[in-house]
Structures are given as C-alpha cells and as structure tokens.
Design a protein around this motif. Structure first.
Motif, mmCIF file in Angstrom:
data_model
loop_
_atom_site.group_PDB
_atom_site.id
_atom_site.type_symbol
_atom_site.label_atom_id
_atom_site.label_comp_id
_atom_site.label_asym_id
_atom_site.label_seq_id
_atom_site.Cartn_x
_atom_site.Cartn_y
_atom_site.Cartn_z
ATOM 1 N N GLY A 84 0.782 -1.382 0.065
ATOM 2 C CA GLY A 84 0.144 -0.063 0.067
ATOM 3 C C GLY A 84 0.891 1.180 -0.016
ATOM 4 N N ALA A 85 0.521 2.355 0.755
ATOM 5 C CA ALA A 85 1.297 3.521 1.056
ATOM 6 C C ALA A 85 2.699 3.182 1.828
ATOM 7 C CB ALA A 85 0.474 4.416 1.605
ATOM 8 N N GLU A 86 3.676 3.727 1.672
ATOM 9 C CA GLU A 86 4.676 3.607 2.583
ATOM 10 C C GLU A 86 4.638 4.612 3.669
ATOM 11 O OE1 GLU A 86 8.532 3.731 0.553
ATOM 12 O OE2 GLU A 86 7.759 3.126 -1.403
ATOM 13 N N GLY A 87 5.194 4.390 4.730
ATOM 14 C CA GLY A 87 5.105 4.918 5.946
ATOM 15 C C GLY A 87 5.381 4.176 7.255
ATOM 16 N N GLU A 88 4.459 4.619 8.377
ATOM 17 C CA GLU A 88 4.708 3.851 9.559
ATOM 18 C C GLU A 88 3.610 4.358 10.421
ATOM 19 O OE1 GLU A 88 8.420 3.352 11.771
ATOM 20 O OE2 GLU A 88 7.295 4.404 13.364
ATOM 21 N N ILE A 89 2.808 3.299 10.720
ATOM 22 C CA ILE A 89 1.329 3.527 11.560
ATOM 23 C C ILE A 89 1.354 2.803 12.824
ATOM 24 C CG2 ILE A 89 0.094 4.424 9.831
ATOM 25 C CD1 ILE A 89 -0.385 0.999 10.776
ATOM 26 N N SER A 90 0.720 3.143 14.052
ATOM 27 C CA SER A 90 0.430 2.268 15.068
ATOM 28 C C SER A 90 -1.253 1.930 15.012
ATOM 29 C CB SER A 90 0.822 2.984 16.139
ATOM 30 O OG SER A 90 0.116 4.192 16.484
ATOM 31 N N GLY A 91 -1.386 0.853 15.989
ATOM 32 C CA GLY A 91 -2.730 0.765 16.169
ATOM 33 C C GLY A 91 -2.837 -0.779 16.710
ATOM 34 N N GLU A 92 -4.184 -0.963 17.127
ATOM 35 C CA GLU A 92 -4.509 -2.460 17.854
ATOM 36 C C GLU A 92 -4.427 -3.302 16.647
ATOM 37 O OE1 GLU A 92 -7.461 -3.403 21.244
ATOM 38 O OE2 GLU A 92 -8.481 -3.351 19.521
ATOM 39 N N VAL A 93 -4.146 -4.462 16.677
ATOM 40 C CA VAL A 93 -3.854 -5.404 15.781
ATOM 41 C C VAL A 93 -4.830 -6.558 15.814
ATOM 42 C CG1 VAL A 93 -2.588 -7.241 14.654
ATOM 43 C CG2 VAL A 93 -1.357 -5.332 15.552
ATOM 44 N N VAL A 94 -5.742 -6.644 14.696
ATOM 45 C CA VAL A 94 -6.997 -7.271 15.177
ATOM 46 C C VAL A 94 -7.135 -8.297 13.617
ATOM 47 C CG1 VAL A 94 -8.073 -5.867 16.557
ATOM 48 C CG2 VAL A 94 -8.371 -5.502 14.165
ATOM 49 N N PHE A 95 -8.291 -9.153 13.937
ATOM 50 C CA PHE A 95 -8.362 -10.029 12.667
ATOM 51 C C PHE A 95 -9.712 -10.176 12.361
ATOM 52 C CE2 PHE A 95 -8.313 -13.090 16.130
ATOM 53 C CZ PHE A 95 -9.576 -13.832 15.855
ATOM 54 N N ASN A 96 -9.861 -10.402 10.855
ATOM 55 C CA ASN A 96 -11.433 -10.481 10.467
ATOM 56 C C ASN A 96 -11.395 -11.809 9.660
ATOM 57 O OD1 ASN A 96 -13.625 -10.102 8.338
ATOM 58 N ND2 ASN A 96 -13.748 -8.329 9.568
ATOM 59 N N THR A 97 -12.598 -12.524 9.856
ATOM 60 C CA THR A 97 -12.506 -14.058 9.363
ATOM 61 C C THR A 97 -13.464 -14.054 8.025
ATOM 62 O OG1 THR A 97 -14.379 -14.717 10.677
ATOM 63 C CG2 THR A 97 -12.300 -15.017 11.521
ATOM 64 N N SER A 98 -13.750 -12.819 7.430
ATOM 65 C CA SER A 98 -14.509 -12.756 6.080
ATOM 66 C C SER A 98 -13.919 -13.309 5.072
ATOM 67 C CB SER A 98 -15.063 -11.557 6.023
ATOM 68 O OG SER A 98 -15.903 -10.811 7.051
ATOM 69 N N MET A 99 -14.291 -14.005 4.076
ATOM 70 C CA MET A 99 -13.848 -14.534 3.086
ATOM 71 C C MET A 99 -13.778 -13.334 1.849
ATOM 72 S SD MET A 99 -15.249 -18.291 2.893
ATOM 73 C CE MET A 99 -14.418 -18.757 1.132
ATOM 74 N N THR A 100 -14.917 -12.591 1.742
ATOM 75 C CA THR A 100 -15.187 -11.354 0.958
ATOM 76 C C THR A 100 -15.465 -10.189 1.538
ATOM 77 O OG1 THR A 100 -17.431 -11.879 0.478
ATOM 78 C CG2 THR A 100 -15.917 -13.081 -0.784
ATOM 79 N N GLY A 101 -15.752 -8.981 0.765
ATOM 80 C CA GLY A 101 -15.996 -7.752 1.544
ATOM 81 C C GLY A 101 -15.007 -6.782 2.014
ATOM 82 N N TYR A 102 -13.594 -7.184 1.520
ATOM 83 C CA TYR A 102 -12.528 -6.427 1.923
ATOM 84 C C TYR A 102 -12.872 -4.841 1.836
ATOM 85 C CZ TYR A 102 -10.863 -7.024 -2.909
ATOM 86 O OH TYR A 102 -11.086 -7.186 -4.273
ATOM 87 N N GLN A 103 -13.301 -4.373 0.812
ATOM 88 C CA GLN A 103 -13.448 -2.887 0.398
ATOM 89 C C GLN A 103 -14.418 -2.496 1.422
ATOM 90 O OE1 GLN A 103 -14.595 -1.871 -3.466
ATOM 91 N NE2 GLN A 103 -14.398 0.465 -3.090
ATOM 92 N N GLU A 104 -15.710 -3.294 2.017
ATOM 93 C CA GLU A 104 -16.322 -2.855 2.969
ATOM 94 C C GLU A 104 -15.775 -2.486 4.238
ATOM 95 O OE1 GLU A 104 -19.037 -4.871 -0.102
ATOM 96 O OE2 GLU A 104 -17.044 -5.140 0.544
ATOM 97 N N ILE A 105 -14.933 -3.676 4.432
ATOM 98 C CA ILE A 105 -14.134 -3.549 6.023
ATOM 99 C C ILE A 105 -13.125 -2.350 5.801
ATOM 100 C CG2 ILE A 105 -12.399 -4.872 7.000
ATOM 101 C CD1 ILE A 105 -13.832 -7.313 6.052
ATOM 102 N N LEU A 106 -12.294 -2.123 4.823
ATOM 103 C CA LEU A 106 -11.564 -0.835 4.776
ATOM 104 C C LEU A 106 -12.133 0.263 4.860
ATOM 105 C CD1 LEU A 106 -9.303 -1.990 1.441
ATOM 106 C CD2 LEU A 106 -8.607 -1.778 3.755
ATOM 107 N N THR A 107 -13.502 0.559 4.362
ATOM 108 C CA THR A 107 -14.157 1.882 4.583
ATOM 109 C C THR A 107 -15.111 1.859 5.690
ATOM 110 O OG1 THR A 107 -15.795 0.758 3.101
ATOM 111 C CG2 THR A 107 -13.869 2.176 2.142
ATOM 112 N N ASP A 108 -15.079 0.812 6.625
ATOM 113 C CA ASP A 108 -15.907 0.729 7.860
ATOM 114 C C ASP A 108 -15.344 1.624 9.008
ATOM 115 O OD1 ASP A 108 -17.610 0.552 10.251
ATOM 116 O OD2 ASP A 108 -17.380 -1.929 9.897
#
Length: 380
Positions: free
Chosen positions: A21-45
């Motif tokens: 993706g973009a280059e850089g450095e970010i922090s956050g809580e690392v979590v997981f999602n088990t969906s097989m599809t819908g990655y664009q909906e996840i990205l924009t939630d």
C-alpha cells in the motif's frame, strides 16, 4: 518493485513481509477479520479507526475495488495485513486494484507474512498494540514504539470519524443503491410507509441509512455529539444509534443524550449504538480478549429460538451481570455466550451487537429493520 515492511507487536513478536500500500509507519491495535469477501467494505468501515486489520482468508484483492461498495467516504483504519495480495483482479464491476486503492488513500499495508501465526498469537494472548512500518526496519526500535503506542481503552475515537454537520441522507442516496436494496429485500421503496428517522452518526456504515431510505423514510444524519434537545427539534419519528469505533464508555455525551431520548421516541442501536444504549440505561461494558470480526458469527434469537449467521465488528461487549432491571437480553453470541442484543421492557428501545445491514455479509438479520419500521408506524 516491492518494499520490505515489518509488523512489530508489543510482546516482541516481529513479522517481515512486503509493503503493497502506501509507504510509511503507523500504530494501532492489531485485530483479525474472518470474512472471505467484503474487503472493501471492511476497509471503509469507520469502526476500524485505530486498528490494523488482518484478513484470515489467504488471498485478498482478487475482485478489485469499485466506487459503489464503500461504507464511508474513505478508509479509516490504521493499516491492513494479508497473506497474499492478488496481483490480478477480475470482476465486471471492478474499477481498479487493491494496492492502488490503498496507496491513493494513504493506507500502509503488509503482505507475505504467516497470517495464521499472527491470528493464533492474537487468539491466545489477545489483541495487541502494534507498529507497521516500511521506513523503520529495526526490530528493537519497532518493538519499543509498539509498547509506547496508545491503546483503545479510554479513547474517544468517534470524534475522529463522525460528520461535522447535519446531512439529509435522502439527497445523498444514489438511485443504484435504492434499487439494489429494494431488489435484495423484495420490497418497494415507493410502497413503504415513510417516517422521519434521525441517525446519530458515531462512525456509521452507509448501508444503514441506505436501508432506511430504501423503505421510503426521510433520513437525517446528525453528529454523534448532538444533544437530545437538538434531535427532538428535528421532529423525528424515531432515533437510530449507529456503529462506530473504540471504547463506548468515554462517550458520556452520547450516554446523556440517549438517556433523555429513551421513552420519548423509538430507539434502535447497532453495534456501538447497542453498547451506548445499554450504558445510558445503567449497564457496563468490557473489552473482549480479541473481539468479534467477521461475516460468519452465530447469534441466537432468544425469542424465536432461531440461529442467525451475522456480520460483526467490535472489540467491546455489554456486561450481562450489570444490566439494569429495565433491560432484557434478546440475542446471544453462540461463540462465547456474550450479550448480542437487548430490549427495554417498557419503552420502545432495542439494540443488537451484530450488523443486520449485512454489507458485505449474510442477510439473516434484516428483520430488525422491519421491526423498527413497524415500531415507527405504530408510534407515529
């Protein structure tokens, strides 16, 4: 040419892969999602604000991205992790590839790591703070940054994603969405009995007001810090409490507003809105070990005995032992027995922890929109 990227967890674990993706450095809580599809909906939630999301499905990006399947104007999450980024996309609706979409929205992403090992670590030890970087590749430096980064508990992330002003959703709703939602439901927006719904937006997924508007309702979206007096001045038939990111307890302004609205207007809450409704009426919430995120979460409707497969995205839950006498449990998560829905015993107010708008996900819980619509028609 791919760049090296690293993920460091606060427990000292390092994962090395390729940035896409973009280059850089970010922090956050690392979590997981088990969906097989819908990655664009996840990205924009917007509910993912402050989080680095790991997809458990091994290949992501195979159907590309488009300008329609978005849940907000732009991604709000901190970072994105996949096992394998699909270099080829194929779908008649696709307008571009995933990597280009992430770059254009300045999202740092990581591919090529063992996501199974990462998810197992989160499941065993719980969600952890992390640093994702393409610029600093020193392990010791990254681990220290992860340990010093800010967590989610006690933070008000809603103010970072909620709208700044009142929006009349009806003018924003595109014709394609109204037609598609009506087709999926088998309903006719023209035949629906309309009502005026005010949505308190704490980081709302756009498919929720789309559902309301497709039923012929007038929808007004207000910032999540709008007062009860200001909402009542809009003369709503009902009030909706939206999803949103982070810890519900610091949002005391929302607690006070919701407390004043219950009993005056029908109230319906989803996800964070469900938690805020419970808090406003005297309950408590707690942070889950690793949360519920996916499109395959089983929920039991205690009234009908039916099991629904639901979409969920939350890291906090309502503490059942703290529920006041005025609330009763209506739904239960079958994976861990946590509260997945509550209802007021005397007033028209209810909420669910899962997402009945199901974008992208199953449609088992659509009846909740019908239930709210019925309450609106009976109270008007």
């Amino acid at each position: 040419m791919s760049v090296t990227a690293k993920l460091a967890l606060e427990d000292g674990t390092i994962f090395t892969g390729q940035g896409f993706g973009a280059e850089g450095e970010i922090s956050g809580e690392v979590v997981f999602n088990t969906s097989m599809t819908g990655y664009q909906e996840i990205l924009t939630d917007p509910s993912y604000r402050g989080q680095i999301v790991t997809m458990t499905y091994p290949e992501i990006g195979n159907y590309g991205v488009n300008s329609i399947d978005v849940e907000h104007e732009k991604p709000s999450l901190a970072g994105f992790i996949v096992r394998e980024e699909s270099r080829v996309f194929s779908n008649y609706r696709a307008e571009g590839d995933l990597a280009g979409y992430l770059k254009s929205n300045n999202i740092v992403a990581l591919a090529g790591i063992d996501t199974r090992a990462l998810v197992r670590r989160i499941r065993v030890h719980g969600a952890m703070r992390g640093i994702l970087s393409t610029t600093d590749l020193n392990d010791d430096s990254l681990i220290e940054k992860a340990r010093q980064s800010e967590g989610l508990v006690g933070r008000d992330l809603v103010r970072e994603v909620m709208p700044k002003s009142v929006i009349k959703w009806d003018t924003e709703l595109d014709e394609w969405t109204a037609t598609e939602v009506s087709r999926l439901r088998g309903d006719s927006a023209q035949d629906a009995k309309g009502a005026h719904i005010v949505c308190m937006d704490f980081g709302m997924k756009w498919n929720i007001p789309r559902h309301f508007a497709s039923r012929g309702n007038q929808v007004t979206v207000v910032p999540g810090d709008t007062s009860a007096e200001e909402i009542l001045e809009l003369q709503p038939d009902g009030v909706f409490l939206s999803n949103g990111p982070g810890d519900p307890e610091p949002l005391t302004y929302a607690h006070e507003t919701i407390k004043k609205l219950v009993g005056q207007k029908p109230v319906f809450g989803i996800c964070l809105g469900h938690q805020l409704l419970s808090l406003a009426l005297g309950a408590k919430t707690f942070k889950l070990k690793f949360g519920h995120r996916g499109a395959n979460q089983p929920v039991l409707d205690l009234e009908t005995g039916k099991v629904e497969i639901t979409t969920q995205n939350h890291g906090f839950a309502v503490e059942e032992d703290s529920l006041p006498d005025c609330l009763e449990v209506t739904h239960r998560n079958l994976n861990d027995d946590t509260v997945a829905g509550v209802r007021h015993k005397d007033a028209v107010a209810f909420g669910v922890q899962h997402h009945p708008e199901a974008s992208s996900g199953p449609h088992d819980s659509h009846y909740l929109f019908e239930r709210f619509q019925t309450e609106l028609s009976q109270s008007s």
